[in-house]
Write a protein that holds these residues in place. Sequence first.
Motif, PDB file in Angstrom:
ATOM      1  N   VAL A 224       6.772 -16.807  26.391  1.00 44.79           N
ATOM      2  CA  VAL A 224       7.152 -17.959  25.564  1.00 44.79           C
ATOM      3  C   VAL A 224       7.719 -19.101  26.407  1.00 44.79           C
ATOM      4  O   VAL A 224       7.272 -20.248  26.327  1.00 44.79           O
ATOM      5  N   VAL A 225       8.737 -18.814  27.235  1.00 39.63           N
ATOM      6  CA  VAL A 225       9.344 -19.842  28.067  1.00 39.63           C
ATOM      7  C   VAL A 225       8.820 -19.707  29.488  1.00 39.63           C
ATOM      8  O   VAL A 225       8.252 -18.689  29.873  1.00 39.63           O
ATOM      9  N   THR A 226       9.040 -20.740  30.293  1.00 35.23           N
ATOM     10  CA  THR A 226       8.619 -20.768  31.689  1.00 35.23           C
ATOM     11  C   THR A 226       9.833 -21.070  32.561  1.00 35.23           C
ATOM     12  O   THR A 226      10.887 -21.484  32.062  1.00 35.23           O
ATOM     13  N   PRO A 227       9.710 -20.879  33.881  1.00 38.08           N
ATOM     14  CA  PRO A 227      10.850 -21.217  34.748  1.00 38.08           C
ATOM     15  C   PRO A 227      11.262 -22.681  34.673  1.00 38.08           C
ATOM     16  O   PRO A 227      12.422 -23.002  34.958  1.00 38.08           O
ATOM     17  N   ASN A 228      10.367 -23.559  34.277  1.00 44.01           N
ATOM     18  CA  ASN A 228      10.701 -24.985  34.192  1.00 44.01           C
ATOM     19  C   ASN A 228      11.207 -25.399  32.816  1.00 44.01           C
ATOM     20  O   ASN A 228      11.513 -26.574  32.602  1.00 44.01           O
ATOM     21  N   THR A 229      11.288 -24.465  31.873  1.00 46.05           N
ATOM     22  CA  THR A 229      11.881 -24.779  30.568  1.00 46.05           C
ATOM     23  C   THR A 229      13.361 -25.103  30.746  1.00 46.05           C
ATOM     24  O   THR A 229      14.075 -24.409  31.471  1.00 46.05           O
ATOM     25  N   THR A 230      13.833 -26.141  30.108  1.00 45.98           N
ATOM     26  CA  THR A 230      15.230 -26.533  30.263  1.00 45.98           C
ATOM     27  C   THR A 230      16.136 -25.619  29.454  1.00 45.98           C
ATOM     28  O   THR A 230      15.737 -25.041  28.437  1.00 45.98           O
ATOM     29  N   VAL A 231      17.374 -25.498  29.923  1.00 41.88           N
ATOM     30  CA  VAL A 231      18.378 -24.712  29.216  1.00 41.88           C
ATOM     31  C   VAL A 231      18.651 -25.306  27.832  1.00 41.88           C
ATOM     32  O   VAL A 231      18.859 -24.591  26.857  1.00 41.88           O
ATOM     33  N   ALA A 232      18.627 -26.642  27.758  1.00 45.71           N
ATOM     34  CA  ALA A 232      18.877 -27.303  26.475  1.00 45.71           C
ATOM     35  C   ALA A 232      17.825 -26.929  25.450  1.00 45.71           C
ATOM     36  O   ALA A 232      18.138 -26.728  24.267  1.00 45.71           O
ATOM     37  N   MET A 233      16.563 -26.806  25.870  1.00 45.26           N
ATOM     38  CA  MET A 233      15.491 -26.467  24.925  1.00 45.26           C
ATOM     39  C   MET A 233      15.542 -24.991  24.555  1.00 45.26           C
ATOM     40  O   MET A 233      15.221 -24.620  23.429  1.00 45.26           O
ATOM     41  N   ALA A 234      15.958 -24.134  25.477  1.00 45.48           N
ATOM     42  CA  ALA A 234      15.970 -22.697  25.214  1.00 45.48           C
ATOM     43  C   ALA A 234      17.165 -22.265  24.381  1.00 45.48           C
ATOM     44  O   ALA A 234      17.045 -21.390  23.518  1.00 45.48           O
ATOM     45  N   TYR A 243      25.884 -27.706  29.968  1.00 48.54           N
ATOM     46  CA  TYR A 243      25.167 -27.609  31.245  1.00 48.54           C
ATOM     47  C   TYR A 243      24.266 -28.807  31.537  1.00 48.54           C
ATOM     48  O   TYR A 243      23.631 -28.838  32.588  1.00 48.54           O
ATOM     49  N   GLY A 244      24.187 -29.758  30.632  1.00 46.41           N
ATOM     50  CA  GLY A 244      23.323 -30.905  30.855  1.00 46.41           C
ATOM     51  C   GLY A 244      21.923 -30.665  30.330  1.00 46.41           C
ATOM     52  O   GLY A 244      21.537 -29.549  29.986  1.00 46.41           O
ATOM     53  N   SER A 245      21.137 -31.732  30.300  1.00 44.25           N
ATOM     54  CA  SER A 245      19.789 -31.657  29.728  1.00 44.25           C
ATOM     55  C   SER A 245      18.702 -31.443  30.768  1.00 44.25           C
ATOM     56  O   SER A 245      17.528 -31.305  30.399  1.00 44.25           O
ATOM     57  N   GLU A 246      19.020 -31.400  32.049  1.00 47.44           N
ATOM     58  CA  GLU A 246      18.005 -31.289  33.095  1.00 47.44           C
ATOM     59  C   GLU A 246      17.949 -29.913  33.745  1.00 47.44           C
ATOM     60  O   GLU A 246      16.989 -29.602  34.440  1.00 47.44           O
ATOM     61  N   LEU A 247      18.953 -29.068  33.549  1.00 51.18           N
ATOM     62  CA  LEU A 247      18.997 -27.756  34.194  1.00 51.18           C
ATOM     63  C   LEU A 247      17.889 -26.868  33.639  1.00 51.18           C
ATOM     64  O   LEU A 247      17.703 -26.763  32.431  1.00 51.18           O
ATOM     65  N   THR A 248      17.119 -26.208  34.527  1.00 48.91           N
ATOM     66  CA  THR A 248      16.008 -25.346  34.118  1.00 48.91           C
ATOM     67  C   THR A 248      16.463 -23.884  34.096  1.00 48.91           C
ATOM     68  O   THR A 248      17.507 -23.522  34.653  1.00 48.91           O
TER      69      THR A 248
END
Length: 336
Positions: A224-234, A243-248
């Motif tokens: 479902v998710v990938t290593p480049n998915t952001t923490v904010a989206m997950a 943690y901010g919106s850019e952290l993967t």
Amino acid sequence: MLRKWLLSLLAVLSAFASAAEATGPASTVVAGMVFCDQCKDGARGLFDYPLYGARVAIQCGGGDTPLTVRESNTNWFGGFSIRMEGSPDMTRCTARVVQGTGHCGAAASGAPRELTLAFRMLGLALYTVPPLLSQPEEAMDFCPGHDRQRSPFSPPAEAPSQSPLAPPLPPFWRRRPIWRRPLPQEPIGIGEPQAPPPPPAPAQGSACTYDKWALPEHRCHWMVVTPNTTVAMAFGPLAAQRYGSELTLREALEGRGDMYRTLLREATAALLNAYYNAPGGPFLYPTTASVIDHMNGALLSSTQRVLIEGARFRRANAGGGGRTRLPCDFDGSPSC
């Protein structure tokens, strides 16, 4: 000296009260919090977290049909604040949850809670209420004693249906004689007892630690998710605020040295394990929603809760915390 200071303080407060009465009308505020009672035990516990978006009603008058005077929704931190003009007596009023949110929106727990006057000063009256609870339909799988308890909201088990009575046999003189029916010829070997089919294999779960999920050769096991998915989206807006919106997620697996980064690292590994296992499997967190709920609950609570949830995620990722210890089932598998 102390008496003189107290007299001066009282004079200042009296002057401030007179100024407040002269400049504006009096007002009344009712404040409290709503929590998700995930284990349905009727009390605030370790697994409960502040509930966002719940609808709270302030009711007065008592009886079977109390009058609702105000309603409000809870904020991101599970709190609500209702402001009213004037100085009404709210000591006989109550607060209750009339609508929950998400999986914790089934019903309110217990009777409405009474309001308590915290203070009345300078034209402002503050009433507080004990924590309100909203419950899911069923207690979560990770709650203690979940398998030994039955939810009071679950429907009772249906009684086994009785087979209808067989129709009466026709009179004896209308029955077909038995000697006219040809006897079946059973082939040799058909009547021999056969071995029962083997039982189905139990569901095999998997639990892998963060360092194994971070290896490049195991990237093919991400679901479902990938290593480049952001923490904010997950994990949602609370994680984005921390943690901010850019952290993967790949960077989250490298977090260490800070309890919040450690919590994020273990929660990310638990999220990957929950995606990798079948829903409702033997992994300690049967769904990804339960991982996100516990993550948000820790971010909204104290530092002690952050440490507890981080340790619990770490134990689950190592295969513990459930009925059986789970292995990491892609150990030794070929690289992607």
